[in-house]
Design an enzyme around this catalytic site. Structure first.
Site, PDB file in Angstrom:
ATOM      1  CB  SER A 148      -0.887   0.013   1.257  1.00 61.03           C
ATOM      2  OG  SER A 148      -1.556   1.253   1.392  1.00 61.03           O
ATOM      3  CE1 TYR A 165      -3.942  -2.004   5.147  1.00 57.91           C
ATOM      4  CE2 TYR A 165      -3.253   0.232   4.594  1.00 57.91           C
ATOM      5  CZ  TYR A 165      -3.698  -1.022   4.204  1.00 57.91           C
ATOM      6  OH  TYR A 165      -3.873  -1.291   2.868  1.00 57.91           O
TER       7      TYR A 165
END
Length: 258
Positions: A148, A165
């Site tokens: 990501s 995350y």
């Protein structure tokens, strides 16, 4: 070899974790369109059945296996079953992921562990299993990790805090580099795709909170679409990328360029 032949995936088996919806299903469509037999894993059988029917409607052969990546003890069994029933895995797409939004000072440790267990630990274990059971013995393979842009940078302070995350995806970025170096001489390439913001079930909360801020920060002034990830996934899964390994490629509308 003709260029179009480099992209041909007929005879290849592609395992896509978290492949029943979102980015995983988008990748399954791309690889299947070019001939791969796709194998999807996800937690919910009903979503897997819907994905298989969706792909069948496009003429794509798909096998589905309900599996929770955070159930570490079942990973080897699942990979062994896939290899026995479908065949050796040529392409592994580590797409399954989890997230959690919370200020760092209020972030529950249990939520931190959940994110790490899926995004890092589960990814490592399924990769290890596929390497041992398919790729290393055959001295070939393509591994594509879905990281990501959150693994390449910190959060805009206008966005919800997602420390676990971001940390997990940063780990995937460097895991990609380390794996690539370790297995390069064995004909196995390892790369990651670092998506920006795509409208998926996982990003629903983030977009509800800060879509306008995201668009303002994105040079292309739009979110990712169903057509934006498949081409790169196909490249990295095919022989066209035989000399590409250890790369973390952002597909983000330019977010990481500013």
């Amino acid at each position: 070899m003709a260029l179009k032949e480099l992209f041909d995936l007929h005879g290849k088996i592609a395992l896509i974790t978290g492949g029943s919806r979102g980015l995983g299903l988008q990748i399954a469509e791309a690889l299947g369109e070019y001939g791969a037999v796709v194998v999807l894993t996800a937690r919910k059988q009903n979503e897997l059945d819907e994905a298989r029917a969706h792909l069948a409607g496009q003429g794509i052969q798909a096998h589905v296996y309900a599996h929770d990546l955070s159930d570490f003890e079942s990973i080897d069994r699942t990979v062994e079953k896939i290899v026995a029933e479908v065949g050796p895995i040529d392409i592994l797409v580590n797409n399954a992921g989890a997230t959690w939004g919370a200020a760092t000072t209020e972030h529950p440790f249990e939520a931190w562990q959940k994110v790490m267990n899926v995004n890092v630990n589960g990814l490592f274990l399924v990769t290890q299993s596929v390497l041992k059971r398919s790729m290393v013995p055959r001295q070939s393979g393509r591994i594509i990790n879905i990281a990501s842009v959150a693994g390449l940078q910190g959060n805009d302070p206008r966005m919800a805090a997602t420390l676990a995350y971001n940390t997990s995806k940063g780990a995937v970025v460097n895991l990609t580099r380390a794996l690539a170096a370790e297995f390069a001489a064995q004909g196995i390439t390892v790369n990651s795709i670092c998506p920006g913001y795509f409208p998926t079930k996982m990003t629903k909360g983030t977009l509800a909170y800060g879509e306008q801020a995201i668009l303002e920060h994105t040079p292309m002034r739009r979110l990712g679409t169903d057509a934006d990830l498949g081409g790169l996934a196909l490249l990295l899964a095919s022989d066209a990328s035989a000399y590409i390994t250890g790369q973390n490629i952002a597909v983000d509308g330019g977010i990481t360029s500013v």
